[in-house]
Design a protein around this motif. Structure first.
Motif, PDB file in Angstrom:
ATOM      1  N   TYR B  25       0.843  -1.209   0.000  1.00 31.68           N
ATOM      2  CA  TYR B  25       0.000   0.000   0.000  1.00 31.68           C
ATOM      3  C   TYR B  25       0.874   1.253   0.000  1.00 31.68           C
ATOM      4  O   TYR B  25       0.625   2.185  -0.750  1.00 31.68           O
ATOM      5  CB  TYR B  25      -0.887   0.069   1.255  1.00 31.68           C
ATOM      6  N   PHE B  26       1.861   1.236   0.861  1.00 33.38           N
ATOM      7  CA  PHE B  26       2.670   2.445   1.067  1.00 33.38           C
ATOM      8  C   PHE B  26       3.472   2.810  -0.179  1.00 33.38           C
ATOM      9  O   PHE B  26       3.748   3.982  -0.418  1.00 33.38           O
ATOM     10  CB  PHE B  26       3.604   2.247   2.275  1.00 33.38           C
ATOM     11  N   THR B  27       3.853   1.806  -0.957  1.00 37.53           N
ATOM     12  CA  THR B  27       4.637   2.109  -2.162  1.00 37.53           C
ATOM     13  C   THR B  27       3.774   2.109  -3.427  1.00 37.53           C
ATOM     14  O   THR B  27       4.189   2.646  -4.453  1.00 37.53           O
ATOM     15  CB  THR B  27       5.772   1.072  -2.342  1.00 37.53           C
ATOM     16  N   GLY B  28       2.579   1.518  -3.346  1.00 39.49           N
ATOM     17  CA  GLY B  28       1.730   1.422  -4.535  1.00 39.49           C
ATOM     18  C   GLY B  28       0.716   2.541  -4.675  1.00 39.49           C
ATOM     19  O   GLY B  28       0.544   3.102  -5.760  1.00 39.49           O
ATOM     20  N   ILE B  29       0.050   2.879  -3.568  1.00 41.76           N
ATOM     21  CA  ILE B  29      -1.022   3.902  -3.631  1.00 41.76           C
ATOM     22  C   ILE B  29      -0.477   5.264  -4.102  1.00 41.76           C
ATOM     23  O   ILE B  29      -1.128   5.931  -4.909  1.00 41.76           O
ATOM     24  CB  ILE B  29      -1.757   4.019  -2.263  1.00 41.76           C
ATOM     25  N   LEU B  41       6.784   9.368  -2.971  1.00 39.20           N
ATOM     26  CA  LEU B  41       7.645   8.945  -4.080  1.00 39.20           C
ATOM     27  C   LEU B  41       8.898   9.821  -4.141  1.00 39.20           C
ATOM     28  O   LEU B  41       9.989   9.341  -4.466  1.00 39.20           O
ATOM     29  CB  LEU B  41       6.886   9.006  -5.408  1.00 39.20           C
ATOM     30  N   ASP B  42       8.723  11.116  -3.832  1.00 39.53           N
ATOM     31  CA  ASP B  42       9.895  12.015  -3.811  1.00 39.53           C
ATOM     32  C   ASP B  42      10.876  11.585  -2.719  1.00 39.53           C
ATOM     33  O   ASP B  42      12.086  11.667  -2.884  1.00 39.53           O
ATOM     34  CB  ASP B  42       9.455  13.467  -3.543  1.00 39.53           C
ATOM     35  N   LEU B  43      10.298  11.128  -1.608  1.00 36.41           N
ATOM     36  CA  LEU B  43      11.114  10.736  -0.459  1.00 36.41           C
ATOM     37  C   LEU B  43      11.888   9.447  -0.740  1.00 36.41           C
ATOM     38  O   LEU B  43      13.092   9.357  -0.460  1.00 36.41           O
ATOM     39  CB  LEU B  43      10.185  10.536   0.745  1.00 36.41           C
ATOM     40  N   ILE B  44      11.166   8.454  -1.289  1.00 38.13           N
ATOM     41  CA  ILE B  44      11.820   7.154  -1.516  1.00 38.13           C
ATOM     42  C   ILE B  44      12.520   7.121  -2.877  1.00 38.13           C
ATOM     43  O   ILE B  44      13.579   6.512  -3.016  1.00 38.13           O
ATOM     44  CB  ILE B  44      10.784   5.997  -1.452  1.00 38.13           C
ATOM     45  N   GLY B  45      11.918   7.744  -3.855  1.00 32.54           N
ATOM     46  CA  GLY B  45      12.405   7.655  -5.236  1.00 32.54           C
ATOM     47  C   GLY B  45      11.560   6.613  -5.970  1.00 32.54           C
ATOM     48  O   GLY B  45      11.311   5.528  -5.419  1.00 32.54           O
ATOM     49  N   LEU B  46      11.120   6.948  -7.188  1.00 32.68           N
ATOM     50  CA  LEU B  46      10.181   6.068  -7.903  1.00 32.68           C
ATOM     51  C   LEU B  46      10.757   4.677  -8.155  1.00 32.68           C
ATOM     52  O   LEU B  46      10.086   3.665  -7.925  1.00 32.68           O
ATOM     53  CB  LEU B  46       9.758   6.726  -9.230  1.00 32.68           C
ATOM     54  N   SER B  47      12.021   4.629  -8.612  1.00 33.47           N
ATOM     55  CA  SER B  47      12.592   3.314  -8.937  1.00 33.47           C
ATOM     56  C   SER B  47      12.754   2.457  -7.677  1.00 33.47           C
ATOM     57  O   SER B  47      12.469   1.256  -7.695  1.00 33.47           O
ATOM     58  CB  SER B  47      13.926   3.479  -9.656  1.00 33.47           C
ATOM     59  N   ALA B  49      10.924   2.792  -4.949  1.00 32.08           N
ATOM     60  CA  ALA B  49       9.559   2.456  -4.511  1.00 32.08           C
ATOM     61  C   ALA B  49       9.038   1.250  -5.298  1.00 32.08           C
ATOM     62  O   ALA B  49       8.419   0.342  -4.727  1.00 32.08           O
ATOM     63  CB  ALA B  49       8.638   3.658  -4.689  1.00 32.08           C
ATOM     64  N   MET B  50       9.306   1.235  -6.604  1.00 32.92           N
ATOM     65  CA  MET B  50       8.843   0.122  -7.445  1.00 32.92           C
ATOM     66  C   MET B  50       9.565  -1.172  -7.084  1.00 32.92           C
ATOM     67  O   MET B  50       8.970  -2.252  -7.074  1.00 32.92           O
ATOM     68  CB  MET B  50       9.030   0.459  -8.925  1.00 32.92           C
ATOM     69  N   PHE B  51      10.856  -1.037  -6.757  1.00 26.94           N
ATOM     70  CA  PHE B  51      11.632  -2.227  -6.358  1.00 26.94           C
ATOM     71  C   PHE B  51      11.095  -2.796  -5.045  1.00 26.94           C
ATOM     72  O   PHE B  51      10.865  -4.005  -4.932  1.00 26.94           O
ATOM     73  CB  PHE B  51      13.113  -1.854  -6.225  1.00 26.94           C
ATOM     74  N   ILE B  52      10.852  -1.884  -4.067  1.00 24.04           N
ATOM     75  CA  ILE B  52      10.320  -2.326  -2.760  1.00 24.04           C
ATOM     76  C   ILE B  52       8.926  -2.939  -2.958  1.00 24.04           C
ATOM     77  O   ILE B  52       8.587  -3.952  -2.351  1.00 24.04           O
ATOM     78  CB  ILE B  52      10.274  -1.139  -1.756  1.00 24.04           C
ATOM     79  N   HIS B  53       8.133  -2.321  -3.848  1.00 27.69           N
ATOM     80  CA  HIS B  53       6.777  -2.809  -4.133  1.00 27.69           C
ATOM     81  C   HIS B  53       6.835  -4.246  -4.665  1.00 27.69           C
ATOM     82  O   HIS B  53       6.087  -5.111  -4.218  1.00 27.69           O
ATOM     83  CB  HIS B  53       6.130  -1.872  -5.157  1.00 27.69           C
ATOM     84  N   ARG B  54       7.744  -4.496  -5.575  1.00 30.40           N
ATOM     85  CA  ARG B  54       7.871  -5.837  -6.161  1.00 30.40           C
ATOM     86  C   ARG B  54       8.390  -6.841  -5.142  1.00 30.40           C
ATOM     87  O   ARG B  54       7.955  -7.993  -5.106  1.00 30.40           O
ATOM     88  CB  ARG B  54       8.786  -5.786  -7.386  1.00 30.40           C
ATOM     89  N   LEU B  55       9.300  -6.397  -4.306  1.00 32.26           N
ATOM     90  CA  LEU B  55       9.860  -7.270  -3.260  1.00 32.26           C
ATOM     91  C   LEU B  55       8.755  -7.656  -2.265  1.00 32.26           C
ATOM     92  O   LEU B  55       8.625  -8.836  -1.891  1.00 32.26           O
ATOM     93  CB  LEU B  55      10.976  -6.509  -2.526  1.00 32.26           C
TER      94      LEU B  55
END
Lengths: 86, 223
Positions: B25-29, B41-47, B49-55
């Motif tokens: 939720y935190f990385t997808g929403i 997304l600015d805080l984590i970085g999009l790439s 965030a997407m990596f964490i989302h997939r993990l």
């Protein structure tokens, strides 16, 4: 106090999600606050999960390190609990 | 006295599944609503965030597959009575559901008589199984590597799958938020219910919240 405002908070967050998802209201401060609140609740849950799990692991570790700890006693307590379940 | 409610297996599965789901939720929403939640997304970085989302997605699917295999073996070894009781709705759950709704509407004053798991908890389990594990899992796997499915699925299908993934994520979040309220903010649980970590609940709590189950395990009878 949080017990009293908890329900409206969750309801507000859910309402904001429903409004934005159904395109009834896609912008505005209300939606921004609602969505941020929903994500804040999610973040709180992540922290609570990590805290709860690490604390229970600590307690388990502490119990096993106690000088009076006995695996045989633990097994007997577990057996009692199992018989209680039946 | 403490009564065992969850096994250590359930505690670990709940922890991994819940943590994965919340990270999802935190990385997808924020990817759905960048105008409102872009700061994440600015805080984590999009790439990242997407990596964490997939993990996290991999974590959720793995734990779902593990629990499915565990449940199959458990049913083979111990019989299906236990799973029928904890998973499938019974006529008592339907009666509880009707009574709860009538009492919310003020049409009936009836004492709750839940078994080990109430209709709400069973509903939540089914929601996690159907929405999070099956629908989100399958659509997530396709979106994980869309190029692998490009020869089988046309682009319009992939876009529809993306829409389904996003819509069900919202639905799933709307199911988890009331769960958050029940385990953190409700009057007797604040600041958090510890039973999902210790695996036990107090006898008073069992008597109060799950009277039918309490009667079953203690043999007590009360009005």
């Amino acid at each position: 106090m949080i017990e009293k405002i908890g329900f409206p908070l969750v309801l507000f967050a859910m309402l904001a999600i429903v409004l934005v998802e159904t395109n009834i209201m896609t912008s505005g401060i209300i939606i921004t606050i609602g969505l941020n609140l929903a994500l804040a609740l999610v973040l709180t849950q992540i922290l609570a999960l990590l805290y709860g799990f690490s604390k229970s692991l600590k307690i388990l570790n502490k119990t096993r390190r106690h000088p009076l700890y006995s695996p045989a006693r633990e097994a007997s307590v577990n057996a009692q609990l199992r018989s209680l379940k039946k | 006295m403490e009564i065992e409610r969850f096994t250590s297996n359930q505690i670990i599965v709940h922890f991994i599944a819940a943590l994965s789901l919340l990270i999802l939720y935190f990385t997808g929403i924020p990817q759905l609503y960048p105008e409102h939640l872009g700061w994440i997304l600015d805080l984590i970085g999009l790439s990242k965030a997407m990596f964490i989302h997939r993990l996290a997605g991999f974590g959720l699917v793995s734990v779902a597959v593990y629990y499915l295999i565990y449940s199959i073996f458990s049913v083979i070894i111990n019989g299906r009575e236990y799973y029928s009781k904890i998973l499938f709705p019974t006529s008592a759950d339907i009666i509880d559901y009707v009574n709860d709704n009538l009492s919310i509407l003020g049409m009936q004053q009836q004492r709750i008589d839940y078994d080990k798991y109430s209709w709400l908890e069973k509903g939540l389990i089914w929601s996690v199984i159907i929405v999070d594990c099956i629908i989100m899992g399958i659509t997530g796997i396709i979106l994980f590597a869309p190029w692998s499915f490009a020869s089988i699925l046309p682009l319009s299908y992939l876009l529809t799958i993306k829409l389904v993934h996003a819509s069900f994520a919202i639905l799933s979040l709307c199911v988890i938020l009331p769960h958050f309220y029940l385990v953190h903010l409700s009057q007797f649980k604040f600041p958090m219910s510890k039973s999902m970590f210790t695996g036990t609940i107090s006898e008073e709590e069992a008597r109060e919240e799950y009277p039918k189950w309490h009667r079953e395990i203690t043999g007590e009878t009360y009005d």
